[in-house]
Each structure stands twice: as C-alpha cells, then as structure tokens.
Design an enzyme around this catalytic site. Structure first.
Site, mmCIF file in Angstrom:
data_model
loop_
_atom_site.group_PDB
_atom_site.id
_atom_site.type_symbol
_atom_site.label_atom_id
_atom_site.label_comp_id
_atom_site.label_asym_id
_atom_site.label_seq_id
_atom_site.Cartn_x
_atom_site.Cartn_y
_atom_site.Cartn_z
ATOM 1 N N GLY A 240 -9.337 0.666 -0.898
ATOM 2 C CA GLY A 240 -9.978 0.958 0.377
ATOM 3 C C GLY A 240 -9.042 1.717 1.293
ATOM 4 O O GLY A 240 -8.064 2.332 0.854
ATOM 5 N N SER A 241 -9.330 1.667 2.576
ATOM 6 C CA SER A 241 -8.526 2.384 3.557
ATOM 7 C C SER A 241 -7.197 1.682 3.784
ATOM 8 O O SER A 241 -7.035 0.489 3.477
ATOM 9 C CB SER A 241 -9.281 2.484 4.881
ATOM 10 O OG SER A 241 -9.379 1.207 5.488
ATOM 11 N N GLY A 245 -6.317 -2.298 3.848
ATOM 12 C CA GLY A 245 -5.263 -2.785 2.976
ATOM 13 C C GLY A 245 -4.170 -3.529 3.713
ATOM 14 O O GLY A 245 -3.679 -4.563 3.253
ATOM 15 N N GLU A 262 -4.525 -0.183 -3.424
ATOM 16 C CA GLU A 262 -4.844 1.226 -3.697
ATOM 17 C C GLU A 262 -5.535 1.771 -2.451
ATOM 18 O O GLU A 262 -6.740 1.625 -2.276
ATOM 19 C CB GLU A 262 -5.745 1.349 -4.927
ATOM 20 C CG GLU A 262 -5.130 0.823 -6.206
ATOM 21 C CD GLU A 262 -3.986 1.681 -6.719
ATOM 22 O OE1 GLU A 262 -3.772 2.790 -6.177
ATOM 23 O OE2 GLU A 262 -3.295 1.242 -7.652
ATOM 24 N N CYS A 296 -9.945 9.202 -3.161
ATOM 25 C CA CYS A 296 -8.629 8.953 -2.568
ATOM 26 C C CYS A 296 -7.632 10.006 -3.011
ATOM 27 O O CYS A 296 -6.611 10.232 -2.348
ATOM 28 C CB CYS A 296 -8.129 7.556 -2.904
ATOM 29 S SG CYS A 296 -8.145 7.169 -4.663
#
Length: 511
Positions: A240-241, A245, A262, A296
């Site tokens: 995620g963002s 995170g 990630e 991403c």
C-alpha cells in the site's frame, strides 16, 4: 467481451469471510463493488464482523498446528495444484481483474499468470528450505541453522494488483508451513472472493485443513489497526501507500512483530546520450501509462541527458499523441489505457497537475479528464508529461496516476544523484550502451533502489527475483530469490557429541 461471473462463483450478494472452503455467513454492512470502467455495480459483499474474525482466527490457529508438520514437499504439492486451478480459470479471473480494477484485459491475464508462476516457483522452493552447516570452535560439536514456520501471516493487499500480491505472499507462506489471513482492498473484494472460490476445490481434494487459507473482507473501522495489533499474527505483509505502511509498522513494532512492507515508489528512468532511443521510448511509455500509472513500479520521472533531451521530448509527445485514441473500456481489445480506479484517484491526478504547475512545472502533454458516452464513469484521463525540477515538492511525492516528469542532467554522477534524491527507493533503470555508465549505476555509488535495471524499464518484475525497495518503500522483499526466509523463523543449533562439557571462547568454569 463478456464472461459470466458465475464461472467464478460470484453471486449478486457474497459473504465476506472464508476459512478455506467453508464460507461464514457474515452479518456486516453490505458494500457494492463498482467497475471503474462505467461505474456499474458488479456485485455486493456482506462485510465481516469481529465475531466473524474471531471465528476465522480460531480456525487459523487450529489449522497451523496440523499444517506445520506436513512435510514441505507435500505442502508444495498443494501449491502446485492451486497453480493448476488458477491456470484453468486464467481467462475468467483475468476478466474480473480488468472489470473490477480497471487494468486492460491483457494486463489482467498477466497478473493471473504471475500467480501461476509464483506457484511453480514455490513448488521448487518447498524442497529447498535450506539451512547451513557451520564448523564449531569446539571439538566434536556440530552447528547448523534451520528454518521453522512462523505461524499466522496476515496479508493486506492493494487494489492495483488485487490477486498477484496475495499469490506472492501466500504461496511462499504455505510451503513454509504458515497459514494466512488475507484482508484485500475494499476496492477489489470480488477478485479476492473469486480466488478463494477457485482454490477451494483444490483444498478439499488435497485434504488441507480449514483455516490454512483464510479470507476476510471487513471495513477498516471494524478490522484495521486491531488487525495489525493482534499478537496472534507474528508477521503482517502490507502492500500500500507509505502512509499506511508507516502506520501498520508502528503498530506491529509496538508488539515487536514482523512486517513485510511494500510501499510507495517514485521510479526514475535515466536516459543517457548513449541510449538506444527506440528501445527506450517503448519501455518508458509502457512504464508510465501501463495500468493507467497505478503500479508501484510505474515510471514517474525521466532523467534525460541534455544532448538528447529535445529529441526525447519530441518523440515522447508523439508517442503519447498516438495512443490517446486508445484510452477506453479495459475489456475492449484495442484499448491500451483503462480508467483510474475511482474518482478519488482522478481528484489526486488533477490536484497534482495544479500543484506542480504552481511550483513552476510545465505541462507538455495531456492532463485532461475525459467525458462523453465512452467515459461515463468519469475515471478516464489523458496521461500527462510535465517538465519539472526534481526538487519540486510534487515531484518528490508519489502520485498514483499517469504523470511523468522530465528532468535534465549533464553527467552520469548527476543523473544518479537525481535518481536517489527522493524519499522512495523502489525501482530504477538506466538506458545506455555505455558499459561504464551501466556499471556505475549498479555499483555501491549508484542507484539506491531495491530494483535497478539496465536497458529495461522500471515496471514489470519477474517473480524469480526478490521484489521490494528501500527507504520509504519499506525495505520488504516478496516473491523470488530468498524472500521465503521472511515467512520463517531462523534457529541456530549446536549438538555436542564429545561426551564432555566444552564452553565457547575457551572459557573454563570448573567447580
């Protein structure tokens, strides 16, 4: 094209929790999953409650005690058959990924193929959970490392890869002897339900205990911070963002749990004066506009040598111009660019363009939000090319949309410094035919990203390599290489067969 979702077991209203093949009659609020392509409701989901979560957790804990003692190659055989099931449903599941997330059908198929590939990788890895033997400093002693299962792994996935990221994590966790609890993005719950339905027959046929592969769909107000805080889950994997995170890492860190993070990327392509521009432009365009800029690993910045800057700019604008008439329904064969996932993503796209222009950026191409009968959802945009400076606040941030910034450089050292001068550190690449430049880029003084490529774009990693990045990207690694070790606990063992006590470091302790 149209595929019947009943092929995947998707109903008009779907339960939001499963322990493998048994579905829990969830009683939470109903939410609708809408297609970003046209805004239509695909199906609805009854969200899970905390009572449902506790039931599922009990099953997971019970299943772990049985699953961890199944020999790893036999766990690998289950994963192999899961891969076969996914292969049989590749077209159907790829269609649903495209319908619910908005990426073009070709990319939807590619995402399912990633799942199949990681299954194949994990099958081989199930026979290679290797430790290491070491020579002891004491006579007639043996030392070695070994790896044991961790327990329950929580997997939180993002909307942009609604099924593949689950595969990266869960297949490795499964062969490691762990059990998983999957909490998918609220934007793509049907993809998760479909995957669970696909694998359920395999789980039954292989006699896998209920509770090894769990799925829970719940609102973050019901299952959010408390999921990260749950001490029964030794490892949480989050895609995620960076903001999300950091929050999860903080919560898990308070209980000294483990995380695989990630997170965001701000990925740059260095285009050297020695680059093959035909190959470069083909890679750059896919990297920047593929998945409508919602990877991403999407290309966010082009760091271009001043000698080829004008040519690259001209050719990039021409390339973008040639594909604007191929923006549209992601399920149409001619489409290259589908919609953004929702109106919030569109708003972020528009706001980023306003902010970067206020800082001095210049729009070279695109930036429009499309309207009309072919764009009724309001989620379609024209990918944008912006001339900017690397230090601009908006260039330093990740905007999850098809915006690419062009920046000039003079020397390879300057280009590498610009590549590294952002908070994120996921993917990077250089296009050059110059050996010295490529080696500098890959050296300890080169790219600080977890992924660094030469003559290959930022987007589209193979499952055989460990995937992940540094700095604000979180430092986690998933998928290939030795990423399996993150799903296991390491133990060092010493066996004394000398018949007498011998202390390390030659210490004497007689009494």
């Amino acid at each position: 094209m149209r595929i019947e979702l009943t092929n995947l077991g998707i109903e008009e209203i779907n339960n939001g929790a499963c322990t493998g093949s048994n579905w829990i009659e969830t009683s939470g609020d109903e939410t609708a999953s809408c297609s970003p392509a046209d805004g239509s409701v695909i199906a609805r989901v009854k969200n899970a409650t905390m009572e449902d979560y506790e039931h599922l957790m009990a099953k997971a804990q019970q299943a772990y005690t049985a699953w961890r003692i199944v020999p790893a190659p036999k766990r690998g055989e289950v994963v192999r058959q899961i891969g076969d099931a996914l292969r049989r449903h590749k077209e159907d599941l790829g269609y649903l990924v495209s319908l619910e997330m908005g990426k073009i059908y070709e990319e939807g198929l590619g995402e399912v193929q990633e799942m199949i590939d990681i299954c194949e990788f994990a099958v081989g890895q199930s026979r290679l959970l290797n430790g290491a033997t070491m020579h002891s400093e004491r006579p007639f002693h043996r030392m070695y490392d070994q790896y044991h299962p961790l327990g329950i792994v929580g997997i939180i996935t993002s909307f942009n890869f609604p099924v593949a990221v689950w595969g990266w994590n869960s297949m490795l966790a499964a062969i490691a002897g762990d059990v998983v609890i999957w909490k998918p993005s609220s934007k793509t719950p049907l993809c998760a339900i479909a995957v669970q339905k696909i694998i359920s027959e395999t789980l039954i046929a292989c006699g896998v205990p209920e509770g090894v592969f769990n799925l829970i769909i719940a609102k973050s107000g019901v299952l959010g911070d408390n999921f990260a805080a749950d001490k029964r889950i030794p490892l949480i994997s989050v895609t995620g963002s960076t903001v999300v995170g950091k929050r999860v890492a903080s919560i898990v860190g308070q209980r000294l749990g483990k995380t695989i993070l990630e997170l965001g990327g701000n990925n740059a392509v260095i285009i050297s004066q020695h680059a093959d521009l035909d190959m470069t432009l083909q890679s750059v365009v896919f990297g920047a506009v593929g998945t409508c800029g919602q990877r991403c690993t999407s290309t966010r910045r082009l760091i271009v040598h001043e000698k080829v800057y004008a040519e690259v700019k001209e050719r990039l604008i021409a390339a973008y111009s040639s594909i604007t008439d191929r923006i549209g329904d992601p399920l149409e064969k001619n489409t290259l660019i589908g919609p953004l996932v929702d109106k919030y993503a569109v708003a972020n796209f528009k706001n980023a363009l306003v902010e970067v222009q206020e800082e001095g950026g210049k729009v070279l191409f695109g930036g429009q939000v499309l309207s009309g009968e072919n764009y009724t959802s309001g989620n379609y945009v024209v990918p944008a090319i912006i001339e900017a400076e690397n230090h601009f606040k908006k260039v330093q941030e990740e905007t999850f949309a098809p915006i690419v910034y062009m920046v000039k450089y003079k020397t390879i050292e300057e280009a590498i410094a610009l590549n590294n001068a952002v908070p994120q550190g996921l993917s990077s690449c250089i296009f050059t035919e110059n050996l010295v430049e490529s080696e500098k880029f890959l050296s300890e003084t080169g790219s600080d990203c977890g992924i660094a490529n030469v003559n290959l774009g930022t987007s589209g990693a193979e499952i055989g390599g460990a995937f992940g990045g540094e700095k604000d990207t979180g430092g986690g690694r998933e998928s290939g290489s030795d990423a399996w070790k993150a799903y296991m606990r390491r133990q060092t063992n010493t066996i004394n067969f000398s018949g007498q006590t011998a202390l390390a470091q030659g210490i004497t302790f007689d009494f």
